[in-house]
Design an enzyme around this catalytic site. Sequence first.
Site, PDB file in Angstrom:
ATOM      1  N   PRO A 273      15.912   6.273 -15.585  1.00 49.08           N
ATOM      2  CA  PRO A 273      15.141   5.410 -14.672  1.00 49.08           C
ATOM      3  C   PRO A 273      16.081   4.677 -13.711  1.00 49.08           C
ATOM      4  O   PRO A 273      17.079   4.111 -14.136  1.00 49.08           O
ATOM      5  CB  PRO A 273      14.462   4.411 -15.621  1.00 49.08           C
ATOM      6  N   GLU A 274      15.774   4.740 -12.435  1.00 49.00           N
ATOM      7  CA  GLU A 274      16.561   4.042 -11.430  1.00 49.00           C
ATOM      8  C   GLU A 274      15.717   2.905 -10.851  1.00 49.00           C
ATOM      9  O   GLU A 274      14.628   2.637 -11.358  1.00 49.00           O
ATOM     10  CB  GLU A 274      17.039   5.032 -10.363  1.00 49.00           C
TER      11      GLU A 274
END
Length: 274
Positions: A2-3
């Site tokens: 996840p960014e």
Amino acid sequence: MPELPEVEVTRRGFADSARDARVLALRLGKPLRWPLGRDPDAFVGERLGLAERRGKYIWLPVGAGGLLLHLGMSGSLTWSDPAEALPAMGTHDHFELQTDRGSLRLNDPRRFGAVVWAPALDRPPAANLLAGLGIEPFDAGFTGTYLHAALRGRRVAIKQALLAGDVVVGAGNIYACEALFLAGIDPRARSGRLSRPRSERLALVLRQVLARALEVGGSTLRDFSDAHGVAGAFQNEMHVYGREGQPCLRCATPIRRVVQGQRSTFFCPSCQKR
Ligand SMILES: [Zn+2]
């Protein structure tokens, strides 16, 4: 992994519902990256504030302090309304905050995620974890002038300078690759040599790429889903990321993959210049 867009999509998915909710119970599963730092029973009866994001962390105010949450490599947070019958915590559920308005649960198969209590965002351990984070990409101060000045004197490749997170947060691997493609910049170019106009262009497209990813719910490559279990769609719009050997969408040259700092970088050797 996840960014920034995925973390922000997650935050938006539960922030309003959880605000002012009263904690009924806090449960832990297997140990995460760091210990919680407070007795789980001490949270009972406390109220939640409005969740905020800083870099890839979510800060959830609880009582007089708060919880700093990180999704690690494979984490996802889901919010369930109180009416939904919640199954018992599974093997990969390592944190659950049950409130009178719903439950927040962290599922994280690889357990690089974290949930840490701190008395305030600017006090340890939150302050230590957030130290050294660069400017937010949607902050008005993130301009080409800022980027140009912040990169000056750096010898590392531009891709790695973006990924480091101390210049600007949120340009994780996918979004750094995509932004460099759209800006026409070779990811191996030395960051300190980036001209002012190219810095302007890069700041602009990075913001556009992240905004677009937010709009479509982030990227789902393996298993990311938002606070309600919905997958993102940005992976369908990628120009270079994950497209090694496939023709460039602009010039048909095969997309190349190189490894920089142990991470894969994808780029078009023809469209992107040093
Ligand atoms: Zn090309």
